[in-house]
Design a protein around this motif. Structure first.
Motif, PDB file in Angstrom:
ATOM      1  N   ASP A  35       0.869  -1.180   0.000  1.00 39.76           N
ATOM      2  CA  ASP A  35       0.000   0.000   0.000  1.00 39.76           C
ATOM      3  C   ASP A  35       0.904   1.227   0.000  1.00 39.76           C
ATOM      4  O   ASP A  35       1.859   1.298   0.775  1.00 39.76           O
ATOM      5  CB  ASP A  35      -0.888  -0.027   1.247  1.00 39.76           C
ATOM      6  CG  ASP A  35      -2.015   0.991   1.205  1.00 39.76           C
ATOM      7  OD1 ASP A  35      -2.033   1.848   0.303  1.00 39.76           O
ATOM      8  OD2 ASP A  35      -2.888   0.934   2.091  1.00 39.76           O
ATOM      9  N   SER A  94      -3.067   3.928  -3.266  1.00 40.88           N
ATOM     10  CA  SER A  94      -3.526   2.676  -3.870  1.00 40.88           C
ATOM     11  C   SER A  94      -2.708   1.513  -3.339  1.00 40.88           C
ATOM     12  O   SER A  94      -1.679   1.702  -2.681  1.00 40.88           O
ATOM     13  CB  SER A  94      -3.464   2.743  -5.402  1.00 40.88           C
ATOM     14  OG  SER A  94      -2.149   2.958  -5.863  1.00 40.88           O
ATOM     15  N   GLY A 130     -12.521   1.996   3.255  1.00 37.31           N
ATOM     16  CA  GLY A 130     -12.126   3.017   2.302  1.00 37.31           C
ATOM     17  C   GLY A 130     -12.476   4.391   2.841  1.00 37.31           C
ATOM     18  O   GLY A 130     -13.170   4.532   3.855  1.00 37.31           O
ATOM     19  N   GLU A 150     -11.036   0.432  -1.001  1.00 36.02           N
ATOM     20  CA  GLU A 150     -10.032  -0.600  -0.724  1.00 36.02           C
ATOM     21  C   GLU A 150     -10.634  -1.851  -0.088  1.00 36.02           C
ATOM     22  O   GLU A 150     -10.583  -2.020   1.131  1.00 36.02           O
ATOM     23  CB  GLU A 150      -8.897  -0.044   0.126  1.00 36.02           C
ATOM     24  CG  GLU A 150      -9.284   0.774   1.341  1.00 36.02           C
ATOM     25  CD  GLU A 150      -8.067   1.351   2.048  1.00 36.02           C
ATOM     26  OE1 GLU A 150      -6.997   0.705   2.053  1.00 36.02           O
ATOM     27  OE2 GLU A 150      -8.172   2.450   2.590  1.00 36.02           O
ATOM     28  N   GLU A 198      -6.611  -1.532  -3.824  1.00 34.41           N
ATOM     29  CA  GLU A 198      -7.115  -0.177  -3.607  1.00 34.41           C
ATOM     30  C   GLU A 198      -6.827   0.697  -4.821  1.00 34.41           C
ATOM     31  O   GLU A 198      -5.784   0.579  -5.461  1.00 34.41           O
ATOM     32  CB  GLU A 198      -6.434   0.429  -2.380  1.00 34.41           C
ATOM     33  CG  GLU A 198      -6.807   1.870  -2.070  1.00 34.41           C
ATOM     34  CD  GLU A 198      -6.051   2.414  -0.871  1.00 34.41           C
ATOM     35  OE1 GLU A 198      -6.491   3.440  -0.311  1.00 34.41           O
ATOM     36  OE2 GLU A 198      -5.007   1.835  -0.496  1.00 34.41           O
TER      37      GLU A 198
END
Length: 275
Positions: free
Chosen positions: A103, A115, A176, A210, A241
C-alpha cells in the motif's frame, strides 16, 4: 488512525493534480512489484517505491503518520495473514508461495494518491490465487457503483456481496475513505453496507476504495508492533485499492500507470482512467 471527515469536492484542476499524484503512486507500486521474488525483503519493496518518489520529488503521507508512534516507512507491506499496516523490515524475507500487499501514498503539489495491490511470490496455490482474483474484482465491482445518484451504501454493499458470495469475509474494522488534500477525508466507505443507505455520491468526490478480504474470519487483531493488523485466526488476507473520482461521466480511476494498467493487475480486467 486519525480521521478528518471533511468532504472536499474537487475542481477539474484539482483532479488533474490528483491524477498526477496517482500516476506517480502507480509507478512506485509498479517498481515494488517488479522486484517481487523469493529472498527480497519487505524493506526492499519499500525502498523501490521510495526511489520513484525521489525521482519525482514527492513524498509519502504514510511516513510519520500519527498513531501509537509515527509510522516509520513510506509504504505498508503486509504478508500472508497480515491485512494492513505491515511495517517494512530488512529482516523479513519473502518466500515462495507468500502473498504480499503493498500500500502506497504519494503527495504531489498538496494532493494525495493512494492505492494498493496484493501479489503472489512465485507460485501460489489455486485457492490463494482465487483470493487474489476475487479481492481485485471486488474493487472493480465497487468502483462501477461510484456514480452520481448512488449512495455510499451501494458501493459498500456491492463489495460485500461480491466477496461473501464467493466464500470470503470482509473486514468490519478498516474502510475506504475520501482522499485529496489529506490522505483521510470523508466520506468513510466500509467494505459492507446496505444499498440505498449512506451519503449520496456527488461530482468531485474522490474516494480511496479498498476491499480487504479474509479467508477464515472477519475478525482481526493488532500485533505487538502496534501497527500491523492480522486476521484473528491466522488465515490469508488480501487488499486492493484505487483512488477514484466521481464525475458526471462516471467513475475515473486516478491511480493507474501511464498506459492505463494497474500495478499488480492479475485478473485481466481492464480498468478505465477516463470515460
Amino acid at each position: 488512525m486519525v480521521w478528518d471527515r471533511q468532504i472536499n469536492l474537487k475542481t477539474p484542476e484539482e483532479l488533474e493534480k490528483m491524477r498526477t499524484a496517482g500516476r506517480i503512486n502507480a509507478e512506485a507500486l509498479a517498481a515494488a512489484h517488479a522486484i517481487l521474488r523469493p529472498g527480497v525483503t519487505t524493506a526492499d519493496l519499500n525502498a523501490a517505491a521510495e526511489e520513484v518518489m525521489k525521482k519525482y520529488g514527492v513524498y509519502s503521507p504514510f511516513k510519520n503518520y500519527p498513531g501509537p508512534y509515527p509510522y516509520p516507512a513510506s509504504t505498508t507491506v503486509s504478508v500472508n495473514e497480515e491485512l494492513v499496516h505491515g511495517i517494512p523490515s530488512k529482516k523479513r524475507k519473502l518466500k515462495e508461495g507468500d502473498i504480499v500487499s503493498v500500500d502506497c501514498g504519494t503527495v504531489f503539489e498538496g494532493y494525495v494518491g493512494d492505492s494498493a495491490f496484493t501479489a503472489g511470490v512465485g507460485e501460489v496455490s489455486p485457492e490463494t490465487q482465487r483470493l487474489l482474483e476475487v479481492t481485485e474484482m471486488a474493487l472493480y465491482v465497487g468502483i462501477a457503483k461510484m456514480v452520481i445518484g448512488n449512495r455510499v451504501g451501494d458501493v459498500s454493499a456491492a463489495v460485500q456481496e461480491y466477496a461473501e458470495s464467493r466464500g470470503f469475509f470482509v473486514t468490519r474494522e478498516y474502510t475506504g475513505h475520501g482522499v485529496g488534500r489529506r490522505m483521510h477525508e470523508g466520506p468513510q466507505v466500509p467494505n459492507y453496507g446496505t444499498p440505498g443507505r449512506g451519503m449520496p455520491l456527488r461530482a468531485g468526490m474522490t474516494i480511496a476504495l479498498e476491499p480487504m478480504l479474509l479467508v477464515g474470519t472477519a475478525l482481526t487483531k493488532t500485533l505487538a508492533d502496534e501497527w500491523t493488523v492480522v486476521s484473528a485466526d491466522g488465515s490469508l488476507t488480501a487488499h486492493f485499492e484505487h483512488s477514484v473520482a466521481v464525475t458526471e461521466q462516471g467513475p475515473v480511476i486516478l491511480t493507474l500507470l501511464p498506459d492505463g494498467r494497474a500495478p499488480g493487475q492479475i485478473t485481466g480486467h481492464i480498468p478505465h482512467s477516463s470515460v
